[in-house]
Design a protein around this motif. Structure first.
Motif, short mmCIF file in Angstrom:
data_model
loop_
_atom_site.label_atom_id
_atom_site.label_comp_id
_atom_site.label_asym_id
_atom_site.label_seq_id
_atom_site.Cartn_x
_atom_site.Cartn_y
_atom_site.Cartn_z
N HIS A 241 6.55 -3.93 -4.96
CA HIS A 241 6.14 -2.76 -5.74
C HIS A 241 6.79 -1.50 -5.18
O HIS A 241 7.19 -1.46 -4.02
N ASP A 242 6.86 -0.49 -6.00
CA ASP A 242 7.30 0.86 -5.62
C ASP A 242 8.68 0.85 -4.96
O ASP A 242 8.90 1.47 -3.92
N TRP A 243 9.62 0.12 -5.59
CA TRP A 243 10.96 0.02 -5.02
C TRP A 243 11.54 1.39 -4.73
O TRP A 243 11.55 2.26 -5.58
N HIS A 244 12.03 1.56 -3.53
CA HIS A 244 12.66 2.79 -3.04
C HIS A 244 11.71 3.97 -3.03
O HIS A 244 12.14 5.11 -2.91
N GLY A 245 10.41 3.72 -3.13
CA GLY A 245 9.42 4.78 -3.09
C GLY A 245 8.76 4.86 -1.72
O GLY A 245 9.04 4.08 -0.81
N ASP A 246 7.84 5.79 -1.60
CA ASP A 246 7.14 6.00 -0.33
C ASP A 246 6.27 4.81 0.06
O ASP A 246 6.02 4.60 1.25
N ASN A 247 5.80 4.06 -0.92
CA ASN A 247 4.92 2.92 -0.65
C ASN A 247 5.57 1.59 -0.99
O ASN A 247 4.91 0.64 -1.39
N GLU A 248 6.90 1.52 -0.80
CA GLU A 248 7.62 0.28 -1.10
C GLU A 248 7.05 -0.87 -0.27
O GLU A 248 6.74 -0.72 0.91
N MET A 249 6.89 -2.02 -0.92
CA MET A 249 6.39 -3.20 -0.23
C MET A 249 6.92 -4.45 -0.89
O MET A 249 7.39 -4.41 -2.02
N VAL A 250 6.88 -5.56 -0.14
CA VAL A 250 7.32 -6.84 -0.67
C VAL A 250 6.33 -7.90 -0.20
O VAL A 250 5.80 -7.81 0.91
N TYR A 251 6.06 -8.87 -1.06
CA TYR A 251 5.20 -9.99 -0.68
C TYR A 251 6.05 -11.00 0.08
O TYR A 251 7.03 -11.52 -0.44
N MET A 252 5.67 -11.26 1.32
CA MET A 252 6.46 -12.13 2.19
C MET A 252 6.59 -13.54 1.63
O MET A 252 7.63 -14.18 1.81
N ASP A 253 5.56 -14.04 0.96
CA ASP A 253 5.67 -15.37 0.34
C ASP A 253 6.81 -15.40 -0.67
O ASP A 253 7.51 -16.41 -0.81
N SER A 254 7.01 -14.29 -1.38
CA SER A 254 8.07 -14.26 -2.38
C SER A 254 9.45 -14.19 -1.72
O SER A 254 10.43 -14.63 -2.31
N VAL A 255 9.53 -13.67 -0.51
CA VAL A 255 10.80 -13.66 0.22
C VAL A 255 11.19 -15.10 0.55
O VAL A 255 12.35 -15.49 0.40
N LYS A 256 10.23 -15.90 0.98
CA LYS A 256 10.49 -17.32 1.25
C LYS A 256 10.91 -18.05 -0.02
O LYS A 256 11.84 -18.86 0.00
#
Length: 62
Positions: free
Chosen positions: A30-45
């Motif tokens: 969510h919030d790509w390139h924003g102040d609260n950008e985050m990624v779900y680690m399960d989705s990285v796998k």
């Protein structure tokens, strides 16, 4: 694996001009390139496995 739609952009627009196509994919977040950008680690796998499968399939054909 679930497939999610997210808005974003890539350089694919330059390929369509010449009849090419592109697909943008990556991990879920969510919030790509924003102040609260985050990624779900399960989705990285999951994304890692997709790339590994693609590379191995390509390697076997060549």
């Amino acid at each position: 694996m679930n497939i999610y739609g997210q808005h974003g952009s890539n350089d694919g627009q330059f390929f369509t001009k010449y009849g090419g196509a592109s697909v943008e994919c990556g991990p879920v977040g969510h919030d790509w390139h924003g102040d609260n950008e985050m990624v779900y680690m399960d989705s990285v796998k999951d994304y890692q496995h997709v790339l590994e499968d693609f590379i191995l399939a390509y390697d076997q054909k060549n």
